[in-house]
Design a protein around this motif. Structure first.
Motif, mmCIF file in Angstrom:
data_model
loop_
_atom_site.group_PDB
_atom_site.id
_atom_site.type_symbol
_atom_site.label_atom_id
_atom_site.label_comp_id
_atom_site.label_asym_id
_atom_site.label_seq_id
_atom_site.Cartn_x
_atom_site.Cartn_y
_atom_site.Cartn_z
ATOM 1 N N ILE A 152 0.829 -1.203 0.000
ATOM 2 C CA ILE A 152 0.000 0.000 0.000
ATOM 3 C C ILE A 152 0.864 1.254 0.000
ATOM 4 C CG2 ILE A 152 -1.454 1.395 1.539
ATOM 5 C CD1 ILE A 152 -2.970 -1.204 2.192
ATOM 6 N N LEU A 153 1.854 1.290 0.883
ATOM 7 C CA LEU A 153 2.720 2.467 0.980
ATOM 8 C C LEU A 153 3.460 2.719 -0.329
ATOM 9 C CD1 LEU A 153 4.053 4.749 2.545
ATOM 10 C CD2 LEU A 153 5.702 3.088 3.437
ATOM 11 N N PHE A 154 4.063 1.696 -0.886
ATOM 12 C CA PHE A 154 4.884 1.899 -2.079
ATOM 13 C C PHE A 154 4.037 2.056 -3.338
ATOM 14 C CE2 PHE A 154 8.077 0.506 0.860
ATOM 15 C CZ PHE A 154 9.201 1.199 0.463
ATOM 16 N N ALA A 155 2.840 1.492 -3.357
ATOM 17 C CA ALA A 155 1.935 1.749 -4.483
ATOM 18 C C ALA A 155 1.474 3.201 -4.451
ATOM 19 C CB ALA A 155 0.740 0.807 -4.430
ATOM 20 N N GLY A 156 1.240 3.724 -3.238
ATOM 21 C CA GLY A 156 0.889 5.137 -3.113
ATOM 22 C C GLY A 156 2.016 6.035 -3.583
ATOM 23 N N PHE A 184 4.300 5.193 -5.744
ATOM 24 C CA PHE A 184 4.330 5.056 -7.204
ATOM 25 C C PHE A 184 3.324 5.994 -7.851
ATOM 26 C CE2 PHE A 184 2.256 3.360 -10.967
ATOM 27 C CZ PHE A 184 3.330 3.236 -11.841
ATOM 28 N N GLY A 185 2.103 6.030 -7.322
ATOM 29 C CA GLY A 185 1.086 6.916 -7.881
ATOM 30 C C GLY A 185 1.503 8.370 -7.814
ATOM 31 N N ALA A 186 2.095 8.765 -6.671
ATOM 32 C CA ALA A 186 2.548 10.146 -6.511
ATOM 33 C C ALA A 186 3.639 10.489 -7.512
ATOM 34 C CB ALA A 186 3.047 10.360 -5.087
ATOM 35 N N VAL A 187 4.590 9.580 -7.694
ATOM 36 C CA VAL A 187 5.691 9.819 -8.630
ATOM 37 C C VAL A 187 5.186 9.827 -10.068
ATOM 38 C CG1 VAL A 187 7.853 8.872 -9.531
ATOM 39 C CG2 VAL A 187 7.428 8.869 -7.069
ATOM 40 N N ASN A 188 4.263 8.924 -10.380
ATOM 41 C CA ASN A 188 3.796 8.795 -11.746
ATOM 42 C C ASN A 188 3.045 10.033 -12.222
ATOM 43 O OD1 ASN A 188 3.448 7.301 -14.184
ATOM 44 N ND2 ASN A 188 1.349 6.831 -13.585
ATOM 45 N N THR A 189 2.272 10.660 -11.339
ATOM 46 C CA THR A 189 1.511 11.844 -11.747
ATOM 47 C C THR A 189 2.270 13.139 -11.490
ATOM 48 O OG1 THR A 189 0.397 11.889 -9.589
ATOM 49 C CG2 THR A 189 -0.727 10.743 -11.387
ATOM 50 N N GLY A 190 3.142 13.144 -10.493
ATOM 51 C CA GLY A 190 3.813 14.396 -10.137
ATOM 52 C C GLY A 190 5.071 14.688 -10.919
ATOM 53 N N GLY A 233 -3.635 11.111 -6.862
ATOM 54 C CA GLY A 233 -4.373 12.341 -6.599
ATOM 55 C C GLY A 233 -3.513 13.384 -5.911
ATOM 56 N N LEU A 234 -2.690 12.941 -4.963
ATOM 57 C CA LEU A 234 -1.789 13.873 -4.284
ATOM 58 C C LEU A 234 -0.748 14.435 -5.255
ATOM 59 C CD1 LEU A 234 -1.164 12.018 -0.900
ATOM 60 C CD2 LEU A 234 -2.391 14.171 -1.229
ATOM 61 N N SER A 247 4.003 17.788 -7.440
ATOM 62 C CA SER A 247 5.364 17.426 -7.038
ATOM 63 C C SER A 247 5.381 15.984 -6.564
ATOM 64 C CB SER A 247 5.850 18.338 -5.912
ATOM 65 O OG SER A 247 7.039 17.846 -5.327
ATOM 66 N N PRO A 248 6.210 15.131 -7.153
ATOM 67 C CA PRO A 248 6.312 13.752 -6.663
ATOM 68 C C PRO A 248 6.946 13.689 -5.285
ATOM 69 C CG PRO A 248 7.994 14.176 -8.319
ATOM 70 C CD PRO A 248 7.099 15.371 -8.315
ATOM 71 N N THR A 249 7.862 14.607 -5.014
ATOM 72 C CA THR A 249 8.559 14.599 -3.720
ATOM 73 C C THR A 249 7.620 14.917 -2.579
ATOM 74 O OG1 THR A 249 10.608 15.294 -4.816
ATOM 75 C CG2 THR A 249 10.480 15.566 -2.421
ATOM 76 N N TRP A 250 6.889 16.046 -2.702
ATOM 77 C CA TRP A 250 5.995 16.438 -1.615
ATOM 78 C C TRP A 250 4.839 15.458 -1.449
ATOM 79 C CZ3 TRP A 250 7.394 19.272 2.138
ATOM 80 C CH2 TRP A 250 8.310 20.312 1.953
ATOM 81 N N ALA A 251 4.339 14.927 -2.553
ATOM 82 C CA ALA A 251 3.262 13.942 -2.455
ATOM 83 C C ALA A 251 3.743 12.683 -1.743
ATOM 84 C CB ALA A 251 2.741 13.605 -3.844
ATOM 85 N N ALA A 252 4.964 12.229 -2.070
ATOM 86 C CA ALA A 252 5.528 11.045 -1.418
ATOM 87 C C ALA A 252 5.805 11.317 0.051
ATOM 88 C CB ALA A 252 6.816 10.618 -2.134
#
Length: 256
Positions: A69-73, A75-81, A163-164, A170-175
């Motif tokens: 769950i943590l790493f999929a989240g 991934f989502g943050a990095v993929n969109t940000g 979504g974040l 930003s992938p960094t801040w979302a992660a």
């Protein structure tokens, strides 16, 4: 849409982050299943007297799902940000017929990779559970339901991460938000809310909805947790809200 999906898949697979993020949850899931299986073997008959649903060894499966769950989240943050940080999103928007198609393709690909993360991690965990646990693991309907619910949770958190990423650009801040919120932030906020007599609010927070979602109906008798189907519906609502707000901002704000 097929062209957009193909493009998004190529964007992900040409970079290393998608498989690099999968390594940690697989390792965590394997070690957790091995360790809990060894503990279950040592408990022996005493564990049966405890009447623990699924056995102590199955705790490793939940730990594996939590890591996924943590790493999929993330991934989502990095993929969109990432595209916002490197400003390549401008080209994506300009070459497509509209922004909605690009964003939708990103979310679909994120969900698919999130599902893949969950399946690989849980499969590795289950294999270790079957190998190292001396007791018979019943792959009955209840167990399969838990596995399916864990996969649902992983997919929903990948969408929350996406979504974040859209929201913060930003992938960094979302992660960082995900890493701070999931293990620590929500737990602290929940303690404060319960202390103020706002337990019903704490129960509706996303992390607190995740455990009963993962457990399917196994935790419906737990007083401080939401029951099925309200837990997965609530988690899906969080994913829809964060994604909806991020989507709205991504399609309306100016691009460089």
């Amino acid at each position: 849409m097929n062209a957009l999906l193909t493009s998004e898949i190529r964007k992900v697979t040409t970079l290393k982050f998608w498989w690099a993020l999968a390594i940690a949850p697989i390792v965590v899931g394997v070690f957790a299943s091995v360790i809990t299986s060894v503990i279950a073997n040592q408990l022996g008959e005493f564990e049966e007297d405890l009447d623990i649903s699924g056995g102590v060894a199955s705790i490793g499966l939940y730990v594996a799902a939590g890591a996924a769950i943590l790493f999929a989240g993330i991934f989502g943050a990095v993929n969109t940000g990432t595209e916002f940080r490197h400003q390549t999103i401008t080209t994506s928007f300009l070459t497509a017929r509209g922004r909605d198609g690009v964003i939708a393709a990103k979310l679909i690909v994120t969900a698919l990779f999130g599902l893949g993360y969950g399946m690989v991690v849980l499969l590795a965990s289950l294999i270790c559970l079957l190998i190292f646990n001396e007791r018979t693991v019943l792959l009955d309907g209840a167990f399969i339901g838990v596995v399916a619910s864990c996969l649902l949770s992983v997919v929903l958190w990948s969408i929350i991460g996406a979504g974040l990423g859209l929201l913060l650009k930003s992938p960094t801040w979302a992660a960082v938000v995900l890493v701070a919120w999931l293990p620590f932030g929500e737990g602290l906020l929940s303690l404060i809310l319960f202390g103020l007599g706002l337990g019903s609010v704490a129960v509706a927070l996303p992390s607190n909805l995740t455990l009963p979602t993962m457990a399917a109906t196994q935790l419906d008798d737990a007083g401080d947790l939401a029951s099925w189907p309200w837990a997965p519906l609530g988690l899906a609502l969080w994913a829809a809200i964060l994604t909806g707000v991020g989507w709205f901002l991504a399609r309306t704000r100016d691009i460089d």
